[in-house]
Structures are given as structure tokens and as C-alpha cells.
Design an enzyme around this catalytic site. Structure first.
Site, PDB file in Angstrom:
ATOM      1  N   SER A  16     -11.062  -2.708   6.135  1.00 35.41           N
ATOM      2  CA  SER A  16      -9.718  -2.226   5.849  1.00 35.41           C
ATOM      3  C   SER A  16      -9.019  -1.806   7.137  1.00 35.41           C
ATOM      4  O   SER A  16      -9.654  -1.646   8.186  1.00 35.41           O
ATOM      5  CB  SER A  16      -9.792  -1.027   4.898  1.00 35.41           C
ATOM      6  OG  SER A  16      -8.541  -0.410   4.749  1.00 35.41           O
ATOM      7  N   SER A  17      -7.708  -1.627   7.042  1.00 32.05           N
ATOM      8  CA  SER A  17      -6.925  -1.077   8.158  1.00 32.05           C
ATOM      9  C   SER A  17      -6.377   0.300   7.830  1.00 32.05           C
ATOM     10  O   SER A  17      -5.668   0.883   8.658  1.00 32.05           O
ATOM     11  CB  SER A  17      -5.753  -2.015   8.490  1.00 32.05           C
ATOM     12  OG  SER A  17      -6.199  -3.266   8.933  1.00 32.05           O
ATOM     13  N   THR A  69       0.881  -1.165   0.000  1.00 28.00           N
ATOM     14  CA  THR A  69       0.000   0.000   0.000  1.00 28.00           C
ATOM     15  C   THR A  69       0.925   1.223   0.000  1.00 28.00           C
ATOM     16  O   THR A  69       2.138   1.085   0.125  1.00 28.00           O
ATOM     17  CB  THR A  69      -0.960  -0.025   1.211  1.00 28.00           C
ATOM     18  OG1 THR A  69      -1.734  -1.218   1.167  1.00 28.00           O
ATOM     19  CG2 THR A  69      -1.873   1.178   1.245  1.00 28.00           C
ATOM     20  N   GLY A 107       1.038  -0.882   5.148  1.00 23.79           N
ATOM     21  CA  GLY A 107       1.489  -1.930   6.048  1.00 23.79           C
ATOM     22  C   GLY A 107       0.435  -2.899   6.522  1.00 23.79           C
ATOM     23  O   GLY A 107       0.567  -3.461   7.612  1.00 23.79           O
ATOM     24  N   THR A 161      -4.175   1.654  -2.501  1.00 21.72           N
ATOM     25  CA  THR A 161      -3.603   0.312  -2.435  1.00 21.72           C
ATOM     26  C   THR A 161      -4.136  -0.588  -3.541  1.00 21.72           C
ATOM     27  O   THR A 161      -5.188  -0.306  -4.134  1.00 21.72           O
ATOM     28  CB  THR A 161      -3.953  -0.327  -1.067  1.00 21.72           C
ATOM     29  OG1 THR A 161      -3.294  -1.584  -0.933  1.00 21.72           O
ATOM     30  CG2 THR A 161      -5.443  -0.530  -0.914  1.00 21.72           C
TER      31      THR A 161
END
Length: 635
Positions: free
Chosen positions: A507-508, A442, A528, A460
């Protein structure tokens, strides 16, 4: 890619980074998709003053006035600054940078993926989130991720048509420019077209990423043809890499707008690549077909959502909400940490609390969060200060736990405690999965303009190299974003993040903007995988609580606690030799070398706004071989 000049001694060279006021001329004509021979000379002809003809030296930190930008790549940062100097705003500049990164950083981002753009609008003093996350195709069913009653192995799912979500990037760019920008796609994509046609020197990052994906790239005919040399090996460092197919695709979008991507020849090629993956004859790699349809692309929509917010000490913290868990997890962890007076504590004691707060936030993230259009997640409860006060008691100040934490009961802290208490405790916890352990890709773009607008943008294609399939003739990789869905061992097990048609996987991504006394103070974000959350959180703690200048806060060695089953914490190789490592070990922390992450966690960028009107742009000095930071008017 990034300029390969050594970083030592370059902090003072930023003043030489002075992009010209106008775009260099783009070569006339264009190549048809797949026509590698019809590449015009778009190098700018060595035009005097053109920073792309003679690249300035890279610097990871820059301070000055007016606009600023930081990315992982020199050309991406240059593109942003150039647009700002032409009079474009932060949104225009962020899209221009993202377009160039789709060329030079193609294994991390591109038009085959999606993202979240967090925008601070100075004129209205508001923060909004533009969600262009990929969606599951209309024919996708969770059962497709199981064979013989067991989940399809993660490594097999990554490189497949089944992992491809409907790409949201192009529509996200178009909507961002239409709503908040001053330029159109045709304007902001010109540098990206030029870089794709003229080419760039392969650097260490590009070479290493290709090498890590070599076996699957060799198995896909279109990917092999683009990203590998005649010997089917990675292009060596220093080789000139061109992507005329992507330049032609960008031209189609520049001329025809978003419809040129979501309808017509590009859309048909995407669907064909998903449903009939172009596998090399005789390959042993099992590349499963997906179920994407033309209607899925045609009907894709972005979402403009209110930014998620909390307060931390005397700061207002803004992030993106669901379907990203990043803003919620960061906010919950900060709420937990706010109960401690950090001033008298040692760095080891601060880090101990940071790890404890992160563990609890990840336990809740894993149990409760999913696409808000499918799941009524208890966000109000999770972000309640009272919930944080109650949950904080689970952090043992004397010793680190040796097992994963259980999720809490946020429903009791909001006005509609729908489920019976404890019901959600049966859901899967927040332990790291296979991708969490090894995904360091990403990319993140941070930009501001002279009017005070700010963009914190994470984009990403998911895994390094996405799903490994280049769309034949069009020069870009597809995402494998649907691997972000939770796939329980039992296909009948409920979970807020299971795959459903039209759903956006959790998502993060954690683009963040911070205000103090109503004025911008900080903007940041990182790639990450799930470590994005801990990277952003640790930089905030380093800067706000430990008082480190933003460049030091970003560069400091990182730890990532994501509620691992055995209680262990990933630690960068650099941290393991730091004095704090011994102190944490004495408190029972089991630090695991982040070798699967290449010894590194995240690759952040940030902007720090100062009271005297100056801004400091910061990129990584070392991680991913260093990033690039620039300002319009260097100090």
C-alpha cells in the site's frame, strides 16, 4: 455529502458548529436487505439542536479546545464531533466518521475495503498501527493475472472478481473499538444508519465520481440499480440519495458484531458477487470471476503492529510500516532531506531537494517492499541515517535527472546483509503504473479527543468506485485492492510484491503522527494512490521547513515525483502558474500537468496541536470541492 455552501468567507463560521450532546433518535424498525420500501423516517424529525437535521455551514479550518476532527465530508466530521461530545474517545469518533463516509463517500471507502489506523494513546504515550489491509484469497495464484503469457490489461482487472481482496474494514473497526475505544459497533454506527436511511443531497463530488465510472456502473446490475437514476445516468446534483440496503447491513453489524459481516448472509453475498459478478445481460464488459471463499472471510485477521518511526530535525515522525510502503518512503525521504539546512534556501531550492528525495525513496520502494509476512524487506537499512547520508549524493543539486533513479543497497546498512550486493537492483523499479497516474481516491480521517488521544486513519476501497460491483442487496461496493500487487511482464520474474495466497498487497497509505518534545504536534494523512506519499511529505516540508501555517501548508499547490521513467514530475494545475514552476524548470524539471488526477493531487486532512492547549483542525479548502474541519469547543 458535503454541504455545498460556497467556501468564501466561511472560515469564521466554525463557532456555529455545535453538535448536540446526544444522538438524535433513530427511527424504529429496519429494512431487510434489498427492501427499499421499508425505510423508517430516521431524519431525526428535525429535532431542535440536531446538526444533522439542519446542517451547519462547512468550514475547512477550525481552532479551539478539547476534541477535533477533519474529514472530506461535513457529515463525517459531524459524526466524529458528536461522538466526542457524548464522551467517546478518538477511536470511537474515527470509526463513527468512517461509517458515515461509507454512506456519503462510497466511491472512496466503505465496508467492502480496508485501511490503516495509526493511534496515539496519551495514557501510555505510545503509537500503534492497526493494519486491516485486505488480503489475497487462499486460492489466488499469480498466474490468474496472465492470459496468453501477458498480464491481463489493468483496466480489465480493475472491474473483476479477481481484483477483490478479503475486506478488512469491519474487523478493523471492531478490533479498534475493542482494544482502544469506549463504545461498541452498535453505538458508533447509529449516525451512519440514519444518514443511509434519511438520505443526503448529491453534491458535485458524488456526481463527478459517478460520471467517471458511468460505463462500468451501467454494466453491473446491482451497481446500476443503486448508483444510477431511472435513465441509467448519474443522479443530478441536489437529488436526495438514499441507501436503505446499506442501512440494513450496518444494522446487522451493529446488532451482530463483526460475525454478521464475515459469516452468514453478508459473507455469502460477497462471495457470490465475486465468483459470479452480476453483469448486465448483453454487456460487452468482460468481468472476470474471482476465487474468494467463505473461509477467506471467516479467517480474516487484523494485525496490530508497532508504529514505524524516525526523527526529522527536532520532531519524532510516526507512520505505519509494511505492508504499507507509505511510512517507510516518507521516513526515508525525510532522512535524505535532513542533511540539508533549509533555512537559507529559496522555496525553489527546497522543492528541488524534496523532489530528489522523493525520487530516490520511490526507487527503493519499488524494488524492496512487500508484505512482511512474506518478504524480509531491508527496512532497517532503508531507515538508517547512514544509508541516507550515502544515498543523498545521488541528488544532483544543480539539475534534475531525466530518467528514473536506480534503487540503492540498503542491505549494507543493516546487521544482516542477506542478499549479495546488487541482487535487488534486478528487481523492478518504482515507476508509476496506470493506477498511480489516475487514482485520486481513498479518504483520510484525522481525530483527537480531550484526553489527548489521536487517530490518523486512511481507509479505502482502492480505485474510485472500487471494483465497480455493489454486493446485491447490501448496498456497498467491493474493493479492487489486489491491483496493488506488482504484475511483472514476465510471470516468472521475482518481486517482493507479487500476488500470493493470503498476502497483503503493498500500500501507499501514509497516516502520520508527529511529536515534538514528547508531545503531539501534528497528525495528517491523505488519499491519492501512490501520491499519498508525496502529499504527506510535501505538507511536512511546507510546515516544518518552509514555516507555513498548517492550513497553508495543506492548501499549497502540490508536486508529485514518484521516480517516473522519464524523470517528469506531476504538478497540480495551480502549481504550473506559480513562480516556483519557472524556477524548477530552469533546474531541468519537466512538470507534467496532473490532468489525469483532475488537476489535483490528494485531499488531505490534518490536526495541529498548539502549546496553549488549543488544536487547529484542517481540511482541503478547494480539492474535492472542499472538506470539513470542526472542534468541540470553538475559539
Amino acid at each position: 455529502m458535503k454541504n455545498t455552501t460556497p467556501l468564501v468567507g466561511l472560515l469564521l463560521l466554525c463557532a456555529s458548529c455545535s453538535p448536540n450532546e446526544k444522538l438524535a433518535p433513530i427511527g424504529a424498525g429496519g429494512a431487510a436487505p434489498g427492501d427499499a420500501g421499508a425505510v423508517p423516517d430516521a431524519s431525526g424529525g428535525g429535532a431542535e439542536g440536531d446538526p444533522f437535521a439542519q446542517l451547519p455551514k462547512i468550514a475547512p479550518t477550525a481552532t479551539g479546545r478539547r476534541g477535533a476532527a477533519a474529514t472530506v465530508d461535513l457529515r463525517g466530521t459531524l459524526a466524529a464531533i458528536e461522538v466526542l461530545k457524548r464522551g467517546g474517545n478518538a477511536v470511537d469518533a474515527a470509526v463513527a466518521a468512517a461509517g458515515v463516509l461509507g454512506v456519503t463517500d462510497p466511491f472512496s471507502c466503505g465496508i467492502g475495503g480496508g485501511g490503516f489506523m495509526l493511534i496515539y494513546l496519551a495514557d501510555g504515550d505510545e503509537v500503534i498501527a492497526l493494519d486491516h489491509r485486505e488480503t489475497a484469497p487462499s486460492r489466488l495464484e499469480a498466474r490468474l493475472y496472465y492470459e496468453g503469457g501477458a498480464p491481463v490489461p489493468f483496466d480489465e482487472l480493475v472491474t473483476s472478481g479477481l481484483s477483490v481482496g478479503v475486506p478488512g474494514t469491519v474487523r478493523g473497526w471492531s478490533d479498534a473499538l475493542r482494544r482502544y475505544g469506549t463504545l461498541g459497533l452498535g453505538d458508533v454506527l447509529q449516525r451512519a444508519i440514519q444518514v443511509a436511511e434519511a438520505g443526503f443531497d448529491v453534491d458535485e463530488t458524488f456526481f463527478e465520481q459517478t460520471g467517471r465510472n458511468l460505463s462500468r456502473f451501467q454494466a453491473i446490475t446491482s451497481t446500476k440499480a443503486l448508483f444510477l437514476g431511472p435513465d441509467a445516468k448519474p443522479w443530478p446534483v441536489g437529488a436526495l440519495f438514499k441507501n436503505p440496503d446499506l442501512a440494513a447491513t450496518y444494522r446487522l453489524i451493529a446488532e451482530g458484531g463483526e460475525k454478521a459481516f464475515y459469516e452468514g448472509q453478508v459473507a455469502a453475498a460477497i462471495v457470490a458477487a465475486v465468483k459470479e459478478p452480476p453483469v448486465e445481460p448483453g454487456s460487452a464488459l468482460d468481468v472476470r470471476a474471482g476465487v474468494l471463499e467463505l473461509s477467506d472471510l471467516r479467517d480474516y485477521e487484523t494485525r496490530v503492529r508497532p508504529a514505524l518511526s524516525t526523527t526529522y530535525r527536532d520532531y519524532a515522525i510516526y507512520g505505519v510500516g509494511l505492508p504499507s510502503s507509505g511510512g517507510i518512503a516518507v521516513a526515508e525521504a525525510l532522512d535524505l532531506l535532513e542533511g540539508y539546512d533549509m533555512a537559507p534556501l529559496t522555496p525553489v531550492e527546497v522543492l528541488h531537494r524534496y523532489l530528489g528525495a522523493s525520487r530516490l525513496a520511490f526507487a527503493d520502494r519499488g524494488a524492496f517492499l512487500g508484505d512482511p509476512e512474506f518478504v524480509d524487506a531491508p527496512v532497517k537499512g532503508l531507515l538508517s541515517k547512514d544509508y541516507a547520508d550515502a544515498r543523498r549524493a545521488q541528488i544532483d543539486l544543480a539539475a534534475a535527472p531525466s530518467a528514473a533513479a536506480e534503487p540503492g543497497d540498503p542491505y549494507a546498512f543493516q546487521s544482516d546483509p542477506s542478499p549479495a550486493p546488487g541482487r535487488a537492483r534486478k528487481a523492478e523499479g518504482g515507476s508509476a503504473g496506470p493506477k498511480d497516474a489516475g487514482d485520486n481516491e481513498t479518504t483520510h480521517i484525522t481525530v483527537s479527543d480531550a484526553a489527548g488521544n489521536i487517530v490518523s486513519y486512511t481507509c479505502t476501497i482502492e480505485y474510485e468506485g472500487g471494483n465497480g460491483i455493489v454486493v446485491p442487496g447490501y448496498g456497498f461496493l467491493l474493493n479492487n485492492e489486489l491491483t496493488d500487487f506488482t504484475i511483472p511482464p514476465d510471470p516468472s520474474a521475482p518481486h517482493p510484491n507479487v500476488a500470493e495466497p493470503g498476502k497483503r498487497p503493498r500500500s501507499s497509505m501514509s497516516p502520520t503522527i508527529v511529536l515534538k518534545d514528547g508531545k503531539p504536534a501534528l497528525a495528517l494523512g491523505s488519499p491519492g494512490g501512490s501520491t499519498i506519499i508525496t502529499t504527506v511529505l510535501q505538507i511536512l516540508v511546507n510546515h516544518i521547513d518552509l514555516g507555513l501555517p498548517i492550513d497553508e501548508a495543506l492548501a499549497a499547490p502540490r508536486l508529485s515525483q514518484r521516480n517516473s521513467g522519464d524523470g517528469s514530475t506531476d504538478a497540480e494545475t495551480a502549481f504550473l502558474s506559480a513562480p516556483e514552476a519557472e524556477g524548477l524548470a530552469s533546474l531541468g524539471h519537466a512538470l507534467s500537468d496532473a490532468a489525469t488526477l483532475g488537476g489535483e493531487i490528494g485531499a488531505a486532512t490534518a490536526l495541529r496541536f498548539h502549546g496553549d492547549g488549543t488544536v487547529t483542525a484542517v481540511a482541503e479548502p478547494v480539492r474535492r470541492h472542499g472538506g470539513s474541519a470542526m472542534v468541540e469547543q470553538p475559539r
